[in-house]
Design an enzyme around this catalytic site. Structure first.
Site, PDB file in Angstrom:
ATOM      1  N   ASP A   1      41.089  38.047  44.554  1.00 13.16           N
ATOM      2  CA  ASP A   1      41.689  36.813  44.063  1.00 13.16           C
ATOM      3  C   ASP A   1      40.837  36.190  42.961  1.00 13.16           C
ATOM      4  O   ASP A   1      39.744  36.662  42.642  1.00 13.16           O
ATOM      5  CB  ASP A   1      42.003  35.843  45.206  1.00 13.16           C
ATOM      6  CG  ASP A   1      40.784  35.119  45.761  1.00 13.16           C
ATOM      7  OD1 ASP A   1      39.692  35.207  45.172  1.00 13.16           O
ATOM      8  OD2 ASP A   1      40.935  34.451  46.801  1.00 13.16           O
ATOM      9  N   GLN A   2      41.347  35.145  42.358  1.00 16.49           N
ATOM     10  CA  GLN A   2      40.711  34.559  41.179  1.00 16.49           C
ATOM     11  C   GLN A   2      39.273  34.130  41.450  1.00 16.49           C
ATOM     12  O   GLN A   2      38.404  34.253  40.585  1.00 16.49           O
ATOM     13  CB  GLN A   2      41.533  33.365  40.687  1.00 16.49           C
ATOM     14  CG  GLN A   2      41.009  32.755  39.393  1.00 16.49           C
ATOM     15  CD  GLN A   2      41.870  31.601  38.916  1.00 16.49           C
ATOM     16  OE1 GLN A   2      42.697  31.077  39.667  1.00 16.49           O
ATOM     17  NE2 GLN A   2      41.692  31.199  37.673  1.00 16.49           N
TER      18      GLN A   2
END
Length: 252
Positions: free
Chosen positions: A80-81
């Protein structure tokens, strides 16, 4: 009657060079080990306009031209980011399936890449809100509710690396790939992730790669580290919004 001359043979068509008659050779698959920096999203396009792993890589002139083409590379799982660390990107759809699908292995699991017959292992180092010994044991044993209809976690290897003030650092090795699993597991035992980095996929590790750096993997390295040998033509990776099987790389 009048005799006619010998029958004429039709003129031979010009011979094409041998190279023009051969079908184009299928290029060998290529796989990239990338140290994903925090802040990038792992998707080909982002509706929020955030910078993606692909836009960063395709602007890197050092990457082979064939891999800079739109859609050439596909992530093997996702991070994820806000998670950094080891991310594999490949042109080989079968390799993608092998790493992300627990039932995809064509031979018995051996060594650290797939102990216990599950998917290829992924190892993370996480700095988390401090937790007690019973919470660590729950993570090891499995059965932690993940929420979101994902059921419960399986057993995991968990090592306490450091305790400092209100936080501690853990090393976790998972052999399943559910969406945002590390974060969900920590939440399930009453903790939360402060910082998360993936360090290994199977026997592959970041080594000395700094954030944003990458290197190409050899076929022999992939076989030794992931238990996968490419055979014949490779299948194209699937094109889907859930790219790579399991959001956040199956575990982040």
């Amino acid at each position: 009657g009048r005799r006619t001359g010998p029958a004429r043979r039709p003129a031979a068509s010009p011979r094409r060079p041998a190279s023009a008659r051969r079908p184009a050779a299928t290029p060998p698959p290529q796989t990239l080990l990338y140290h994903k920096p925090k802040g990038l999203v792992v998707t080909h396009s982002d509706e929020l306009g955030r910078e993606t792993v692909y836009s960063r890589l395709t602007s890197d002139a050092a990457l082979p031209a064939a891999l800079r083409q739109q859609g050439a590379l596909h992530a093997v799982g996702r991070l994820d980011q806000n998670t950094s660390g080891l991310l594999l990107l490949t042109t080989d759809g079968r390799l993608l399936h092998h790493v992300t699908n627990p039932t995809a292995h064509s031979r018995a699991a051996a060594g650290s890449y797939a102990e216990g017959g599950g998917a290829v292992s992924k190892t993370y180092v996480a700095r988390v809100a401090r937790l007690n010994a019973s919470a660590v044991e729950r993570l090891r044993r499995g059965g932690v509710g993940l929420g979101g209809g994902l059921g419960e976690s399986g057993p995991a290897e968990v090592e306490l690396l450091e305790e400092r003030g209100a936080s501690c650092t853990l090393r976790l090795t998972l052999r399943e790939g559910k969406n945002r699993q590390v974060r969900r597991m920590l939440h399930g035992v009453g903790s939360s992730v402060i910082e998360l980095r993936r360090t290994h996929v199977g026997r592959l590790c970041l080594g000395g790669l700094a954030a944003g750096e990458w290197r190409l993997l050899s076929a022999s390295e992939i076989e030794a580290s992931l238990g996968y040998a490419a055979a014949g033509e490779t299948a194209p990776p699937p094109l889907s919004s859930g790219e790579g099987g399991g959001g956040e790389g199956g575990g982040g």
